[in-house]
Scaffold this motif. Structure first.
Motif, PDB file in Angstrom:
ATOM      1  N   GLY A 128      20.820  52.493  95.592  1.00 33.26           N
ATOM      2  CA  GLY A 128      20.178  52.399  94.288  1.00 33.26           C
ATOM      3  C   GLY A 128      21.137  52.262  93.126  1.00 33.26           C
ATOM      4  O   GLY A 128      20.715  52.180  91.978  1.00 33.26           O
ATOM      5  N   ARG A 129      22.428  52.232  93.420  1.00 28.97           N
ATOM      6  CA  ARG A 129      23.464  52.066  92.391  1.00 28.97           C
ATOM      7  C   ARG A 129      24.578  51.224  92.986  1.00 28.97           C
ATOM      8  O   ARG A 129      24.746  51.164  94.197  1.00 28.97           O
ATOM      9  CB  ARG A 129      24.035  53.424  91.986  1.00 28.97           C
ATOM     10  N   GLY A 153      20.579  34.292  83.342  1.00 22.46           N
ATOM     11  CA  GLY A 153      20.287  35.481  82.543  1.00 22.46           C
ATOM     12  C   GLY A 153      19.234  36.376  83.162  1.00 22.46           C
ATOM     13  O   GLY A 153      19.375  37.602  83.151  1.00 22.46           O
ATOM     14  N   GLU A 154      18.168  35.800  83.702  1.00 20.43           N
ATOM     15  CA  GLU A 154      17.114  36.609  84.317  1.00 20.43           C
ATOM     16  C   GLU A 154      17.653  37.395  85.508  1.00 20.43           C
ATOM     17  O   GLU A 154      17.316  38.555  85.696  1.00 20.43           O
ATOM     18  CB  GLU A 154      15.930  35.741  84.750  1.00 20.43           C
ATOM     19  N   ILE A 207      20.560  44.637  86.283  1.00 20.32           N
ATOM     20  CA  ILE A 207      20.653  45.877  85.490  1.00 20.32           C
ATOM     21  C   ILE A 207      19.488  46.807  85.848  1.00 20.32           C
ATOM     22  O   ILE A 207      19.667  48.016  86.004  1.00 20.32           O
ATOM     23  CB  ILE A 207      20.662  45.565  83.974  1.00 20.32           C
ATOM     24  N   ARG A 208      18.293  46.231  85.995  1.00 19.78           N
ATOM     25  CA  ARG A 208      17.099  47.040  86.331  1.00 19.78           C
ATOM     26  C   ARG A 208      17.163  47.574  87.758  1.00 19.78           C
ATOM     27  O   ARG A 208      16.746  48.700  88.020  1.00 19.78           O
ATOM     28  CB  ARG A 208      15.829  46.215  86.151  1.00 19.78           C
ATOM     29  N   ARG A 209      17.634  46.764  88.688  1.00 16.06           N
ATOM     30  CA  ARG A 209      17.730  47.162  90.109  1.00 16.06           C
ATOM     31  C   ARG A 209      19.129  46.809  90.604  1.00 16.06           C
ATOM     32  O   ARG A 209      19.365  45.733  91.129  1.00 16.06           O
ATOM     33  CB  ARG A 209      16.645  46.437  90.917  1.00 16.06           C
ATOM     34  N   PRO A 210      20.077  47.716  90.389  1.00 22.66           N
ATOM     35  CA  PRO A 210      21.468  47.424  90.756  1.00 22.66           C
ATOM     36  C   PRO A 210      21.641  47.200  92.262  1.00 22.66           C
ATOM     37  O   PRO A 210      21.013  47.887  93.066  1.00 22.66           O
ATOM     38  CB  PRO A 210      22.226  48.685  90.327  1.00 22.66           C
ATOM     39  N   GLY A 257      26.044  46.970  80.950  1.00 22.29           N
ATOM     40  CA  GLY A 257      27.001  46.643  82.003  1.00 22.29           C
ATOM     41  C   GLY A 257      27.770  47.856  82.466  1.00 22.29           C
ATOM     42  O   GLY A 257      27.966  48.071  83.669  1.00 22.29           O
ATOM     43  N   ARG A 258      28.212  48.669  81.522  1.00 18.42           N
ATOM     44  CA  ARG A 258      28.928  49.894  81.886  1.00 18.42           C
ATOM     45  C   ARG A 258      28.018  50.835  82.652  1.00 18.42           C
ATOM     46  O   ARG A 258      28.451  51.482  83.609  1.00 18.42           O
ATOM     47  CB  ARG A 258      29.497  50.578  80.638  1.00 18.42           C
ATOM     48  N   THR A 259      26.754  50.905  82.279  1.00 18.50           N
ATOM     49  CA  THR A 259      25.781  51.739  82.994  1.00 18.50           C
ATOM     50  C   THR A 259      25.646  51.264  84.434  1.00 18.50           C
ATOM     51  O   THR A 259      25.555  52.075  85.360  1.00 18.50           O
ATOM     52  CB  THR A 259      24.419  51.717  82.279  1.00 18.50           C
TER      53      THR A 259
END
Length: 180
Positions: A76-77, A129-130, A136-139, A159-161
């Motif tokens: 999940g990450r 882009g999409e 970002i939503r589902r790494p 991006g850092r997240t």
């Protein structure tokens, strides 16, 4: 005979099903794999240099896959970050990871063992882009990128997240970026 025993010893660091898969699908670990895996398993930084075709990429990735598949690194990450200055290589690396993951899924399934969803995605200047927003939503658990895209990720909050869960970084073709 001693070399064979030394080579198979490196597989003892892995989940038994991963070791079985490796033995049956790949064979004996190469010398570089046998030397790198114990160090990687101990959490040490490793610089692997060896000729093309010696198993460097699998030496670098297999421990991360082991940690994801065994649950040591929760999914999940982004847990594995692979960086190479060659976009074409990144796409090949992704394809070359998907096959072993599919084979490992079959091994785990046959044994009745849980197999987490492991996503492997690439991000470069060509990534739409999409797709970047979806990432970002589902790494993905494994992110394959270029130094330029990594720089963009590091310069944005989202991006850092995305990168906060990294457990291992693989820098490939390091000679191409050491001057910069």
């Amino acid at each position: 005979m001693a070399a064979k025993n030394m080579s198979t010893a490196g597989l003892s660091f892995f989940h038994p099903l991963i070791g079985q898969w490796f033995s049956e699908k790949v064979g004996l670990p190469t010398d570089i794999q046998g030397k790198a895996w114990p160090e990687i398993a101990r959490g040490r930084h490793v610089l692997v240099t060896a000729p093309t075709g010696s198993g460097k990429t699998l030496a670098a990735f297999l421990w991360g896959l082991n940690q994801l598949l065994s649950g040591a690194w929760p999914a999940g990450r982004v847990r594995v970050l692979y960086v190479s200055p060659l976009k074409a290589l990144n796409n090949d690396v992704r394809k070359n990871l998907l096959k072993p993951l599919q084979e490992l899924k079959e091994y785990f399934s046959s044994a009745g063992a849980a197999f987490p969803q492991i996503n492997v995605l690439t991000r470069s200047g060509d990534t739409p882009g999409e797709e970047r927003r979806r990432m970002i939503r589902r790494p993905p658990e494994v992110l394959i990128t270029t130094p330029e895209s990594l720089n963009l990720l590091l310069s944005s909050k989202s991006g850092r997240t995305l990168l906060t869960g990294i457990a291992t970084v693989i820098l490939d073709e390091i000679h191409a970026v050491t001057g910069t």
